[in-house]
Design an enzyme around this catalytic site. Structure first.
Site, PDB file in Angstrom:
ATOM      1  N   HIS A  40       0.462  -1.382  -0.104  1.00  0.00           N
ATOM      2  CA  HIS A  40       0.099   0.125   0.349  1.00  0.00           C
ATOM      3  C   HIS A  40       0.788   1.112   0.087  1.00  0.00           C
ATOM      4  O   HIS A  40       2.370   1.333   0.307  1.00  0.00           O
ATOM      5  CB  HIS A  40      -1.246  -0.201   0.871  1.00  0.00           C
ATOM      6  CG  HIS A  40      -0.191  -0.278   2.472  1.00  0.00           C
ATOM      7  ND1 HIS A  40      -0.762   0.734   3.524  1.00  0.00           N
ATOM      8  CD2 HIS A  40       1.281   0.740   2.843  1.00  0.00           C
ATOM      9  CE1 HIS A  40      -0.260   0.894   4.421  1.00  0.00           C
ATOM     10  NE2 HIS A  40       0.608   0.186   4.446  1.00  0.00           N
TER      11      HIS A  40
ATOM     12  N   CYS B 144       6.310   6.433   4.809  1.00  0.00           N
ATOM     13  CA  CYS B 144       4.371   5.690   4.473  1.00  0.00           C
ATOM     14  C   CYS B 144       4.169   6.383   2.659  1.00  0.00           C
ATOM     15  O   CYS B 144       3.308   5.820   2.050  1.00  0.00           O
ATOM     16  CB  CYS B 144       3.804   5.593   5.457  1.00  0.00           C
ATOM     17  SG  CYS B 144       3.906   4.908   6.048  1.00  0.00           S
TER      18      CYS B 144
ATOM     19  N   HIS C 162       5.053   0.279   0.059  1.00  0.00           N
ATOM     20  CA  HIS C 162       5.800  -0.917   0.472  1.00  0.00           C
ATOM     21  C   HIS C 162       4.593  -2.175   1.361  1.00  0.00           C
ATOM     22  O   HIS C 162       4.022  -2.179   1.016  1.00  0.00           O
ATOM     23  CB  HIS C 162       6.068  -0.225   1.747  1.00  0.00           C
ATOM     24  CG  HIS C 162       5.371   0.228   2.394  1.00  0.00           C
ATOM     25  ND1 HIS C 162       4.553   1.986   2.424  1.00  0.00           N
ATOM     26  CD2 HIS C 162       4.428   0.119   3.522  1.00  0.00           C
ATOM     27  CE1 HIS C 162       4.082   2.195   3.108  1.00  0.00           C
ATOM     28  NE2 HIS C 162       3.319   0.632   4.175  1.00  0.00           N
TER      29      HIS C 162
ATOM     30  N   HIS D 142       3.660  -5.144   3.559  1.00  0.00           N
ATOM     31  CA  HIS D 142       2.856  -5.503   4.669  1.00  0.00           C
ATOM     32  C   HIS D 142       2.830  -7.650   5.161  1.00  0.00           C
ATOM     33  O   HIS D 142       1.933  -7.491   4.109  1.00  0.00           O
ATOM     34  CB  HIS D 142       2.723  -5.065   5.874  1.00  0.00           C
ATOM     35  CG  HIS D 142       2.952  -3.367   5.906  1.00  0.00           C
ATOM     36  ND1 HIS D 142       3.766  -2.772   6.832  1.00  0.00           N
ATOM     37  CD2 HIS D 142       2.331  -2.273   5.973  1.00  0.00           C
ATOM     38  CE1 HIS D 142       3.989  -1.526   6.999  1.00  0.00           C
ATOM     39  NE2 HIS D 142       2.830  -1.687   5.714  1.00  0.00           N
TER      40      HIS D 142
ATOM     41  N   ASP E  70      -4.669 -10.936  -0.376  1.00  0.00           N
ATOM     42  CA  ASP E  70      -3.527 -11.261  -0.311  1.00  0.00           C
ATOM     43  C   ASP E  70      -2.557 -10.909  -1.367  1.00  0.00           C
ATOM     44  O   ASP E  70      -3.233 -11.485  -3.264  1.00  0.00           O
ATOM     45  CB  ASP E  70      -3.848 -12.747  -0.466  1.00  0.00           C
ATOM     46  CG  ASP E  70      -2.198 -13.051   0.356  1.00  0.00           C
ATOM     47  OD1 ASP E  70      -1.381 -12.604   0.792  1.00  0.00           O
ATOM     48  OD2 ASP E  70      -1.856 -14.660   0.101  1.00  0.00           O
ATOM     49  N   HIS E  71      -1.797 -10.738  -1.493  1.00  0.00           N
ATOM     50  CA  HIS E  71      -0.229 -10.832  -2.913  1.00  0.00           C
ATOM     51  C   HIS E  71      -1.196  -9.818  -3.695  1.00  0.00           C
ATOM     52  O   HIS E  71      -1.596  -9.711  -4.688  1.00  0.00           O
ATOM     53  CB  HIS E  71      -0.156 -11.883  -3.322  1.00  0.00           C
ATOM     54  CG  HIS E  71       0.686 -12.321  -2.721  1.00  0.00           C
ATOM     55  ND1 HIS E  71       0.525 -13.468  -1.762  1.00  0.00           N
ATOM     56  CD2 HIS E  71       2.157 -12.295  -2.469  1.00  0.00           C
ATOM     57  CE1 HIS E  71       1.561 -13.552  -1.256  1.00  0.00           C
ATOM     58  NE2 HIS E  71       2.193 -13.115  -1.638  1.00  0.00           N
TER      59      HIS E  71
END
Lengths: 136, 141
Positions: free
Chosen positions: A16, A35, A41, A43, A81-82
């Site tokens: 994000h 950020c 980047h 998480h 996800d991903h």
């Protein structure tokens, strides 16, 4: 019968970038710091789901874990996800902070689960910060 | 009001089986958990009590006392046992030792001892079957 809670932790990885279109570049930089770096980047998010309800006298369960896992997989994990969260329709008009992700996951699961079952959604962005929403 | 939580671990085996069901239904609903020879977990028990800090000691309850209560009331009966076969709540009543039922059983064991001591009340019991699976009971009916 007793009222109890069943909790489950899932993991998903996503990227994000925190950037509010209504703010100037300088304001975004001041607000979000690294950020706000332009290319984003990522998480490893932990999604903790707590479901409440009567303990079924036949199964001893509040909810069957396999059913819950399948529901979370199809509605949340496969969706986020991903992926790059900024590109999800949910985050076109709001910044994909973990606060907003937590609310989004809560709303998705609330609609997928029987009424009154979902107690809270907690999203851990890193080991040191997490967010929890109970729909209030 | 302060909440104070003490964590403890125990290891036990169990299986999920409803005596009123066919083998096929048990296996369908409970999957691998229905294997009759059982399997085991390292459980983590989190016991939370709520109360005011004592003006003299600064304690809600003495943690050593709470540790001993958990040890005597729960761990002494649950640790290194087969829950279905050896722990009365499950063995005698044929209650399935799901994580939910373990949390409720632990609550029922702890609540009288915590209540008797005065000063704090049992607020919640959380049982982790694995780091990703847990159940919680807050004494609600």
């Amino acid at each position: 019968m007793a009222m109890a809670y069943f909790g489950r932790r899932y993991m998903l990885s996503a990227s994000h970038r925190l950037h509010a279109d209504s703010l100037s570049d300088a304001e975004n930089r001041a607000t979000y710091g690294k950020c706000n770096n332009p290319h984003g980047h990522g998480h490893n998010y932990v999604i903790e789901v707590l479901v409440g309800g009567e303990v079924d006298s036949e199964t001893g369960m509040v909810v069957n874990m396999a059913t819950l896992d399948e529901m979370v997989r199809t509605t949340v994990i496969e969706r986020f996800d991903h992926t790059n969260l900024n590109l999800d329709p949910l985050f076109v008009n709001q910044v994909p902070t973990t606060e907003n992700l937590t609310k989004a996951v809560f709303d998705v699961l609330k609609n997928a689960l029987p009424a009154g079952k979902l107690d809270y959604v907690r999203v851990e962005e890193t080991e040191n910060n997490f967010f929890q929403y109970q729909g209030q | 009001m302060i909440e104070l939580t003490r964590r403890a671990t125990f290891s036990a085996s169990h299986y999920y089986w409803n005596e009123g069901w066919s083998q096929e239904k048990n296996e369908k609903v409970f999957g691998r958990c229905a294997r009759r020879n059982g399997h085991g977990h390292n459980y983590t028990l989190e016991v939370t009590v709520a109360g005011e800090a004592d003006p003299v000691t600064g304690f809600v309850v003495d943690l050593k006392w709470l540790k001993d209560v958990i040890e005597n009331e729960v761990l002494a009966e649950f640790d290194h046992r087969h829950l279905n076969l050896e722990v009365p709540e499950f063995a005698e009543k044929r209650l399935i030792p799901t994580t939910e039922n373990i949390a409720i059983a632990a609550w029922k064991r702890l609540e009288p001892a915590v209540g008797k001591a005065g000063g704090a009340r049992l607020s919640r019991v959380r049982v982790y079957e694995t780091p990703e699976i847990f159940a919680e009971y807050r004494g609600e009916n």
